[in-house]
Design an enzyme around this catalytic site. Structure first.
Site, PDB file in Angstrom:
ATOM      1  N   LYS A  42     105.097  22.885 108.733  1.00 19.74           N
ATOM      2  CA  LYS A  42     104.664  24.213 108.379  1.00 19.74           C
ATOM      3  C   LYS A  42     105.158  24.620 107.005  1.00 19.74           C
ATOM      4  O   LYS A  42     104.679  25.574 106.409  1.00 19.74           O
ATOM      5  CB  LYS A  42     105.220  25.233 109.392  1.00 19.74           C
ATOM      6  CG  LYS A  42     105.005  24.872 110.825  1.00 19.74           C
ATOM      7  CD  LYS A  42     105.840  25.820 111.725  1.00 19.74           C
ATOM      8  CE  LYS A  42     105.883  25.291 113.110  1.00 19.74           C
ATOM      9  NZ  LYS A  42     106.858  26.009 113.946  1.00 19.74           N
ATOM     10  N   GLY A  43     106.148  23.891 106.501  1.00 22.59           N
ATOM     11  CA  GLY A  43     106.853  24.318 105.294  1.00 22.59           C
ATOM     12  C   GLY A  43     105.986  24.578 104.077  1.00 22.59           C
ATOM     13  O   GLY A  43     106.296  25.417 103.246  1.00 22.59           O
ATOM     14  N   ASP A  99     106.207  20.984 100.752  1.00 25.53           N
ATOM     15  CA  ASP A  99     107.208  21.959 100.314  1.00 25.53           C
ATOM     16  C   ASP A  99     108.355  21.286  99.574  1.00 25.53           C
ATOM     17  O   ASP A  99     108.763  21.709  98.503  1.00 25.53           O
ATOM     18  CB  ASP A  99     107.744  22.783 101.500  1.00 25.53           C
ATOM     19  CG  ASP A  99     108.213  21.920 102.670  1.00 25.53           C
ATOM     20  OD1 ASP A  99     108.031  20.680 102.639  1.00 25.53           O
ATOM     21  OD2 ASP A  99     108.764  22.486 103.628  1.00 25.53           O
ATOM     22  N   ASP A 102     112.822  15.193 100.290  1.00 27.34           N
ATOM     23  CA  ASP A 102     114.266  14.990 100.401  1.00 27.34           C
ATOM     24  C   ASP A 102     114.521  13.477 100.401  1.00 27.34           C
ATOM     25  O   ASP A 102     114.551  12.859  99.342  1.00 27.34           O
ATOM     26  CB  ASP A 102     114.724  15.691 101.689  1.00 27.34           C
ATOM     27  CG  ASP A 102     116.217  15.667 101.899  1.00 27.34           C
ATOM     28  OD1 ASP A 102     116.952  15.289 100.973  1.00 27.34           O
ATOM     29  OD2 ASP A 102     116.673  16.028 103.004  1.00 27.34           O
ATOM     30  N   LYS A 130     114.217  16.939  95.712  1.00 26.84           N
ATOM     31  CA  LYS A 130     115.661  16.651  95.721  1.00 26.84           C
ATOM     32  C   LYS A 130     115.826  15.182  95.369  1.00 26.84           C
ATOM     33  O   LYS A 130     115.850  14.320  96.241  1.00 26.84           O
ATOM     34  CB  LYS A 130     116.225  16.854  97.136  1.00 26.84           C
ATOM     35  CG  LYS A 130     116.565  18.258  97.528  1.00 26.84           C
ATOM     36  CD  LYS A 130     117.316  18.212  98.873  1.00 26.84           C
ATOM     37  CE  LYS A 130     117.308  19.553  99.554  1.00 26.84           C
ATOM     38  NZ  LYS A 130     117.874  19.485 100.926  1.00 26.84           N
ATOM     39  N   VAL A 152     118.095  24.389 101.193  1.00 27.17           N
ATOM     40  CA  VAL A 152     117.485  25.626 100.692  1.00 27.17           C
ATOM     41  C   VAL A 152     116.531  26.250 101.708  1.00 27.17           C
ATOM     42  O   VAL A 152     115.975  25.554 102.562  1.00 27.17           O
ATOM     43  CB  VAL A 152     116.736  25.383  99.356  1.00 27.17           C
ATOM     44  CG1 VAL A 152     117.727  25.068  98.237  1.00 27.17           C
ATOM     45  CG2 VAL A 152     115.710  24.263  99.478  1.00 27.17           C
ATOM     46  N   ASP A 158     112.420  26.552 105.955  1.00 27.39           N
ATOM     47  CA  ASP A 158     113.106  27.233 107.051  1.00 27.39           C
ATOM     48  C   ASP A 158     114.513  26.715 107.280  1.00 27.39           C
ATOM     49  O   ASP A 158     114.870  25.604 106.901  1.00 27.39           O
ATOM     50  CB  ASP A 158     112.327  27.028 108.348  1.00 27.39           C
ATOM     51  CG  ASP A 158     112.404  25.569 108.838  1.00 27.39           C
ATOM     52  OD1 ASP A 158     111.926  24.676 108.101  1.00 27.39           O
ATOM     53  OD2 ASP A 158     112.958  25.327 109.923  1.00 27.39           O
TER      54      ASP A 158
HETATM   55  P1  IMP Z   1     112.470  13.825 104.234  1.00 26.15           P
HETATM   56  O1  IMP Z   1     111.769  12.886 105.177  1.00 26.15           O
HETATM   57  O2  IMP Z   1     113.969  13.625 104.250  1.00 26.15           O
HETATM   58  O3  IMP Z   1     111.935  13.783 102.826  1.00 26.15           O
HETATM   59  O4  IMP Z   1     112.291  15.254 104.867  1.00 26.15           O
HETATM   60  C1  IMP Z   1     111.424  16.181 104.361  1.00 26.15           C
HETATM   61  C2  IMP Z   1     111.354  17.377 105.270  1.00 26.15           C
HETATM   62  O5  IMP Z   1     112.673  17.831 105.619  1.00 26.15           O
HETATM   63  C3  IMP Z   1     110.711  18.527 104.529  1.00 26.15           C
HETATM   64  O6  IMP Z   1     109.320  18.544 104.749  1.00 26.15           O
HETATM   65  C4  IMP Z   1     111.421  19.714 105.112  1.00 26.15           C
HETATM   66  O7  IMP Z   1     110.740  20.158 106.263  1.00 26.15           O
HETATM   67  C5  IMP Z   1     112.776  19.221 105.530  1.00 26.15           C
HETATM   68  N1  IMP Z   1     113.799  19.579 104.524  1.00 26.15           N
HETATM   69  C6  IMP Z   1     114.440  18.757 103.667  1.00 26.15           C
HETATM   70  N2  IMP Z   1     115.315  19.418 102.903  1.00 26.15           N
HETATM   71  C7  IMP Z   1     115.215  20.724 103.265  1.00 26.15           C
HETATM   72  C8  IMP Z   1     115.866  21.929 102.796  1.00 26.15           C
HETATM   73  O8  IMP Z   1     116.717  21.953 101.895  1.00 26.15           O
HETATM   74  N3  IMP Z   1     115.497  23.079 103.422  1.00 26.15           N
HETATM   75  C9  IMP Z   1     114.571  23.110 104.424  1.00 26.15           C
HETATM   76  N4  IMP Z   1     113.926  22.019 104.877  1.00 26.15           N
HETATM   77  C10 IMP Z   1     114.259  20.830 104.299  1.00 26.15           C
HETATM   78 MG    MG Z   2     109.308  20.771 107.114  1.00 27.23          MG
END
Ligand code: IMP
Ligand code: MG
Length: 176
Positions: A42-43, A99, A102, A130, A152, A158
């Protein structure tokens, strides 16, 4: 609510300006084409809704809902599709709108699922990046802001499903 909202990392004005720039850039790059913007719920919804109003090319939007199998707070990169796209993307120009990237694991997984459907092209647009926490290289074509390794909230992001409505991006206050 205030005891959880830390330092404002990106102000409402800065977001507005950067989203307008991204919209202009995408409009230029996709001139004469009709991309499908794929949003990962949803982000990304707040970002998407502001971004599309800056687009000067015809486009469609569609959504995908995924849940990542998480170990504590770490994303594992294994994704279950909860709701799939309605649009068939074969032969289409796709822009994934996220959104935040990470570790990159979730996006890498989604990207490969969608590439298997043979779109004509695929690019990725993320509001936040990030870079320091990346575990897998994902090609990012449009990036709003690079941010440090902090959790964040706001502008769609969220903490335990809340605070998505904040008009800015703020750091979650430690122990808040
Ligand atoms: P990844 O697979 O580690 O890249 O995760 C990405 C997902 O983790 C994003 O779509 C967000 O929903 C969540 N996420 C990662 N960092 C943050 C943050 O700082 N705040 C909120 N949600 C985050
Ligand atoms: Mg998310």
């Amino acid at each position: 609510m205030d005891d959880i909202i830390g330092k404002i990392l990106i102000s409402e004005d800065d977001i507005k300006q950067r989203v307008a720039e991204l919209g202009a850039e995408i409009s230029r790059d996709y001139k004469g084409r009709q991309p499908i913007l794929v949003n990962i719920l949803k982000g990304g919804i707040i970002f998407l809704s502001d971004l599309v109003r800056q687009l000067e090319v015809l486009h469609e939007i569609d959504f995908m809902s995924v849940s990542s199998y998480e170990s504590q707070t770490e994303s594992t990169g294994v994704v279950r599709i909860l709701a799939d796209l309605n649009i068939n993307i074969e032969g289409k120009d796709v822009i994934i709108v996220e959104d935040i990237v990470d570790s990159g694991l979730t996006l890498d997984y989604i990207r490969h699922i969608l590439l298997a459907r043979r779109p004509k092209s695929m690019t990725i647009c993320t509001l936040l990046d990030k870079t320091a926490t990346r575990k897998i290289e994902v090609p990012l074509d449009y990036v709003g802001f690079e941010i440090p390794d902090e959790f964040v909230i706001g502008y769609g992001l969220d903490y335990m499903q809340k605070y998505r409505n904040l008009p800015y991006v703020a750091v979650l206050k430690p122990g808040g």
